[in-house]
Design a protein around this motif. Structure first.
Motif, mmCIF file in Angstrom:
data_model
loop_
_atom_site.group_PDB
_atom_site.id
_atom_site.type_symbol
_atom_site.label_atom_id
_atom_site.label_comp_id
_atom_site.label_asym_id
_atom_site.label_seq_id
_atom_site.Cartn_x
_atom_site.Cartn_y
_atom_site.Cartn_z
ATOM 1 N N PHE A 64 52.228 48.601 37.713
ATOM 2 C CA PHE A 64 52.235 47.144 37.865
ATOM 3 C C PHE A 64 51.233 46.517 36.897
ATOM 4 O O PHE A 64 51.535 45.509 36.242
ATOM 5 C CB PHE A 64 51.885 46.768 39.312
ATOM 6 C CG PHE A 64 51.863 45.280 39.549
ATOM 7 C CD1 PHE A 64 53.008 44.623 39.957
ATOM 8 C CD2 PHE A 64 50.695 44.534 39.357
ATOM 9 C CE1 PHE A 64 52.987 43.257 40.171
ATOM 10 C CE2 PHE A 64 50.677 43.174 39.571
ATOM 11 C CZ PHE A 64 51.821 42.531 39.974
ATOM 12 N N THR A 65 50.048 47.136 36.780
ATOM 13 C CA THR A 65 49.012 46.594 35.886
ATOM 14 C C THR A 65 49.480 46.625 34.436
ATOM 15 O O THR A 65 49.282 45.667 33.670
ATOM 16 C CB THR A 65 47.710 47.393 36.046
ATOM 17 O OG1 THR A 65 47.288 47.355 37.414
ATOM 18 C CG2 THR A 65 46.621 46.815 35.166
ATOM 19 N N GLY A 66 50.122 47.712 34.033
ATOM 20 C CA GLY A 66 50.629 47.803 32.660
ATOM 21 C C GLY A 66 51.720 46.774 32.378
ATOM 22 O O GLY A 66 51.758 46.156 31.302
ATOM 23 N N PHE A 113 44.114 41.188 27.115
ATOM 24 C CA PHE A 113 43.989 42.592 26.731
ATOM 25 C C PHE A 113 42.533 43.057 26.661
ATOM 26 O O PHE A 113 42.268 44.249 26.489
ATOM 27 C CB PHE A 113 44.663 42.827 25.373
ATOM 28 C CG PHE A 113 46.157 42.895 25.453
ATOM 29 C CD1 PHE A 113 46.794 44.048 25.867
ATOM 30 C CD2 PHE A 113 46.936 41.795 25.127
ATOM 31 C CE1 PHE A 113 48.169 44.107 25.941
ATOM 32 C CE2 PHE A 113 48.316 41.850 25.194
ATOM 33 C CZ PHE A 113 48.945 43.012 25.610
ATOM 34 N N SER A 114 41.588 42.089 26.804
ATOM 35 C CA SER A 114 40.164 42.452 26.712
ATOM 36 C C SER A 114 39.549 42.736 28.072
ATOM 37 O O SER A 114 38.559 43.467 28.168
ATOM 38 C CB SER A 114 39.382 41.315 26.033
ATOM 39 O OG SER A 114 39.876 41.089 24.728
ATOM 40 N N VAL A 115 40.080 42.135 29.144
ATOM 41 C CA VAL A 115 39.511 42.318 30.477
ATOM 42 C C VAL A 115 40.411 43.235 31.275
ATOM 43 O O VAL A 115 41.594 43.396 30.980
ATOM 44 C CB VAL A 115 39.339 40.956 31.195
ATOM 45 C CG1 VAL A 115 38.396 40.063 30.426
ATOM 46 C CG2 VAL A 115 40.683 40.275 31.415
ATOM 47 N N SER A 116 39.856 43.817 32.322
ATOM 48 C CA SER A 116 40.611 44.722 33.184
ATOM 49 C C SER A 116 40.539 44.209 34.628
ATOM 50 O O SER A 116 39.470 43.798 35.091
ATOM 51 C CB SER A 116 40.036 46.141 33.088
ATOM 52 O OG SER A 116 40.761 47.032 33.890
ATOM 53 N N PRO A 117 41.638 44.189 35.315
ATOM 54 C CA PRO A 117 42.955 44.706 34.911
ATOM 55 C C PRO A 117 43.765 43.686 34.096
ATOM 56 O O PRO A 117 44.617 44.065 33.309
ATOM 57 C CB PRO A 117 43.647 44.989 36.229
ATOM 58 C CG PRO A 117 43.049 43.982 37.163
ATOM 59 C CD PRO A 117 41.616 43.807 36.743
ATOM 60 N N SER A 118 43.539 42.321 34.288
ATOM 61 C CA SER A 118 44.285 41.343 33.495
ATOM 62 C C SER A 118 43.575 40.010 33.584
ATOM 63 O O SER A 118 42.575 39.846 34.290
ATOM 64 C CB SER A 118 45.728 41.210 34.007
ATOM 65 O OG SER A 118 45.758 40.467 35.216
ATOM 66 N N VAL A 119 44.131 39.041 32.855
ATOM 67 C CA VAL A 119 43.562 37.707 32.860
ATOM 68 C C VAL A 119 43.744 37.032 34.217
ATOM 69 O O VAL A 119 43.052 36.058 34.536
ATOM 70 C CB VAL A 119 44.202 36.866 31.730
ATOM 71 C CG1 VAL A 119 45.658 36.514 32.075
ATOM 72 C CG2 VAL A 119 43.409 35.585 31.478
ATOM 73 N N TYR A 120 44.658 37.555 35.044
ATOM 74 C CA TYR A 120 44.957 36.916 36.325
ATOM 75 C C TYR A 120 44.018 37.403 37.456
ATOM 76 O O TYR A 120 43.754 36.663 38.391
ATOM 77 C CB TYR A 120 46.406 37.192 36.743
ATOM 78 C CG TYR A 120 47.420 36.618 35.775
ATOM 79 C CD1 TYR A 120 47.473 35.252 35.528
ATOM 80 C CD2 TYR A 120 48.316 37.455 35.112
ATOM 81 C CE1 TYR A 120 48.401 34.741 34.639
ATOM 82 C CE2 TYR A 120 49.249 36.946 34.232
ATOM 83 C CZ TYR A 120 49.286 35.582 33.993
ATOM 84 O OH TYR A 120 50.192 35.060 33.132
ATOM 85 N N TYR A 121 43.562 38.659 37.394
ATOM 86 C CA TYR A 121 42.802 39.232 38.509
ATOM 87 C C TYR A 121 41.540 39.911 37.976
ATOM 88 O O TYR A 121 41.550 40.574 36.939
ATOM 89 C CB TYR A 121 43.633 40.278 39.264
ATOM 90 C CG TYR A 121 44.859 39.700 39.913
ATOM 91 C CD1 TYR A 121 44.770 39.069 41.155
ATOM 92 C CD2 TYR A 121 46.108 39.797 39.293
ATOM 93 C CE1 TYR A 121 45.905 38.546 41.751
ATOM 94 C CE2 TYR A 121 47.234 39.278 39.891
ATOM 95 C CZ TYR A 121 47.132 38.652 41.123
ATOM 96 O OH TYR A 121 48.240 38.133 41.722
ATOM 97 N N LEU A 122 40.443 39.735 38.793
ATOM 98 C CA LEU A 122 39.227 40.498 38.530
ATOM 99 C C LEU A 122 39.419 41.938 38.971
ATOM 100 O O LEU A 122 38.939 42.884 38.325
ATOM 101 C CB LEU A 122 38.034 39.873 39.270
ATOM 102 C CG LEU A 122 37.510 38.547 38.710
ATOM 103 C CD1 LEU A 122 36.434 37.989 39.627
ATOM 104 C CD2 LEU A 122 36.965 38.738 37.297
ATOM 105 N N GLY A 142 44.678 40.957 45.316
ATOM 106 C CA GLY A 142 43.495 41.179 44.519
ATOM 107 C C GLY A 142 42.647 39.937 44.457
ATOM 108 O O GLY A 142 42.951 38.912 45.075
ATOM 109 N N VAL A 143 41.565 40.042 43.689
ATOM 110 C CA VAL A 143 40.649 38.917 43.538
ATOM 111 C C VAL A 143 41.061 38.136 42.290
ATOM 112 O O VAL A 143 41.056 38.703 41.179
ATOM 113 C CB VAL A 143 39.199 39.396 43.402
ATOM 114 C CG1 VAL A 143 38.261 38.216 43.220
ATOM 115 C CG2 VAL A 143 38.809 40.238 44.617
#
Length: 606
Positions: A64-66, A113-122, A142-143
């Motif tokens: 899902f994260t990918g 692409f710089s943050v994990s897991p995505s721009v939507y969730y911490l 998620g948060v």
């Protein structure tokens, strides 16, 4: 049936089909960059739909994260291509605003692409399932990442860009198509932004469905592009029709130019021959004529005269001169040339028309000799009633031909000729020529005691046709014409052309009956009635009235006009008698006279 799979698969398939169609359109017409941008929007929307479908059935959290990462790439590509489409289609966007929208979305992609897991969730804690459209799909818990607001801000900036471009395009004349594309896109972009915020912050229990909103935008864009294709197809058909019309007009003008009797030439401002007809190319310059000066085709002793007359045409607009024109066989014929200045593509040219008057001069001399010889003979033997009658009756069609030819000549001389008007003049000349031929044939048959060529005739149509033929005479006489014909008047049998001549002759006589001292207004009334199985036409005027010996007006060679032949009413009587009818004239109580003629309803059976 899994409605989730069906809907998202249909969306992806439709987007791929649209992408293929518009990509082909762009390949065939590379300057149409709007089609290329549309194809990219559709392709990216299909990718978003595929990612959304797979995220609803991810299997594992890592998968899902990918998918979420590549989902953001598809959204970035949609935004960039959408800005490109609006730029190339409406051509009204502000460059700095377009750069700002693309920069914000690009920055959001970099953050994604710089943050994990995505721009939507911490952080993404788990996947849970919910019921959606009757199916069990996965939702993430998620948060939320505060940077998601950056993504929403880029959507709002995109909406602002769309509104601004729409208004600018509308003010520049793009009209409703700008409103449909711009406002439609704004509506779905804002709806998408609201849906994402509600889903990410847990206010709405459903998957992210951005592909559906962008598919709706694609629908609006596709509608406008299809309308453009239809408009282009209609314009192409119109252009093809116009091209065929222009080709026909060109063929007609070429036919008239090449087959006209006499010499017709087109000259440049310097006097060089640019074009000539078959006769114009005959006098020694059929080959190699182009580039020669007009006066070079004449004998050396006549060239100065021709050159002076030609230059006079450019100074005064028109000139006429007679000159001998040499021919390849060594002979020369006298021609009357008329040179007129015309404008072609804003450049002065000259049209030169030459008529062989040598033959006319010879014929005139021969006629003069014959007149001297015939003067010693009896005038009664020399004059034939038949030939005189025909000459009298075709005078009116010949006058129409002459007036139309002079009108065409004046249009050429003024340089303001319009092809539509020229075609109408040529058609009038053809109609008058056909009418003259019919008059000759019909009158010869009648005056030689031949039977009329009968056909059904409606009185109102007969009168209307004759009024059109007599319009120049009526206008010249300033006569007011009233027509009184019952609607249910029966159709009668008659020879149309000669009967038109009867009515036309009487109308012309009525116009000529208005002298300088005639009262105003000058009135002519035409009525038609049925009396004793006859249809009776009555023409009444308030002119000078009948002469004292009115009983003789229907006899041959009886006339009160200085230049009259005295045959008009005689011919009218012959025509009416051939139909089994009669003609008579009565004085009015006040001024003028009334002419009557009757035709049996069973005409042809006297």
């Amino acid at each position: 049936m899994n409605w989730v799979v069906v809907i998202w698969s249909l969306v992806a398939g439709a987007c791929l089909a649209l992408a293929a169609v518009h990509l082909i359109a762009w390949v065939r017409q590379r300057e149409s960059l709007a089609n290329l941008m549309f194809s990219i929007v559709a392709l990216a929307t299909a990718g978003m739909a595929a990612c959304e479908l797979l995220m609803m059935f991810p299997g594992t959290l890592d998968r899902f994260t990918g998918l979420l990462q590549w989902y953001n790439f598809s959204r970035w590509l949609v935004t960039v291509a959408l800005v490109g489409f609006i730029h190339f289609y409406l051509r009204a966007g502000r460059a700095w605003l377009e750069i700002l929208v693309i920069a914000l979305r690009t920055l959001g992609l970099i953050i994604n692409f710089s943050v994990s897991p995505s721009v939507y969730y911490l952080s993404i804690e788990t996947l849970r399932t919910v019921d959606f459209l009757g199916e069990t799909v996965a939702l993430v818990e998620g948060v939320p990442n505060p940077t998601v607001l950056f993504s929403q801000i880029s959507l709002l900036v995109l909406a602002a860009y769309l509104v601004d471009t729409t208004l600018r395009a509308y003010n520049r004349g793009a009209g409703n198509r700008a409103l449909r594309i711009g406002l439609g896109s704004v509506f779905f972009v804002l709806s998408l932004s609201a849906q994402m915020i509600l889903v990410l912050w847990g206010f709405l229990e459903m998957p992210i469905a951005a592909s559906l909103f962008f598919t709706a935008i694609l629908g609006v864009m596709s509608f406008e592009l299809s309308s453009d294709v239809l408009r282009a197809a209609k314009l192409t058909r119109t252009l093809q029709i116009r091209e065929r019309e222009l080709r026909r007009e060109r063929d007609l003008s070429d036919a008239v130019f090449n087959n006209a009797p006499g010499v017709i030439q087109l000259h440049s401002q310097e006097g060089k021959i640019l074009r000539w007809n078959s006769v114009g190319g005959a006098p020694g310059h059929a080959s190699g004529s182009e580039g020669r000066f007009f006066w070079d085709i004449f004998a050396k002793e006549d060239r100065k005269k021709a050159e002076a007359a030609w230059h006079a045409a450019f100074q005064d607009g028109r000139s006429e001169f007679e000159i001998d024109l040499p021919f390849p066989d060594g002979t020369a014929r006298r021609f009357l040339f008329i040179a007129a200045k015309v404008e072609i593509d804003a450049t002065p040219h000259a049209v030169v028309v030459g008529v062989d008057v040598g033959t006319q001069h010879r014929l005139a001399a021969e006629a003069s000799r014959q007149r001297e010889e015939l003067a010693r003979l009896s005038r009664a033997v020399a004059v034939s009633e038949l030939s005189s009658s025909l000459a009298h009756e075709i005078n009116q069609p010949l006058a129409i031909i002459l007036s139309n030819a002079e009108a065409a000549q004046r249009m050429l001389a003024s340089g303001s000729g319009d092809m539509d008007e020229v075609r109408e003049i040529v058609q009038d000349i053809i109609d008058a020529d056909v009418r003259a031929a019919n008059v000759i044939r019909r009158l010869r048959a009648i005056l030689r005691q031949g039977p009329p060529e009968l056909e059904p005739i409606v009185a109102a149509e007969l009168v209307e046709k004759v009024l059109g033929l007599a319009k120049p005479d009526l206008d010249s006489a300033e006569a007011q014409v009233t027509v009184s014909i019952p609607k249910r008047l029966p159709v009668f049998q008659g020879d149309r052309i000669p009967l038109e001549q009867v009515l036309l002759n009487i109308l012309k006589n009525a116009c000529e009956a208005f002298g300088k001292d005639s009262p105003q207004p000058r009135r002519i009334s035409i009525s038609c009635t049925v009396e004793n199985q006859d249809i009776v036409f009555s023409i009444r005027d308030n002119g000078c009235g009948l002469p004292e010996n009115s009983a003789e007006i229907f006899d041959a060679f009886r006339t009160t006009k200085p230049n009259g032949l005295g045959l008009g009413l005689k011919i009218c009587r012959s025509i009416v008698h051939a139909h089994g009818g009669r003609i008579w004239a009565l004085p009015n109580k006040g001024r003028g006279a009334t002419f009557h003629f009757s035709i049996p309803l069973n005409s042809g059976k006297p």
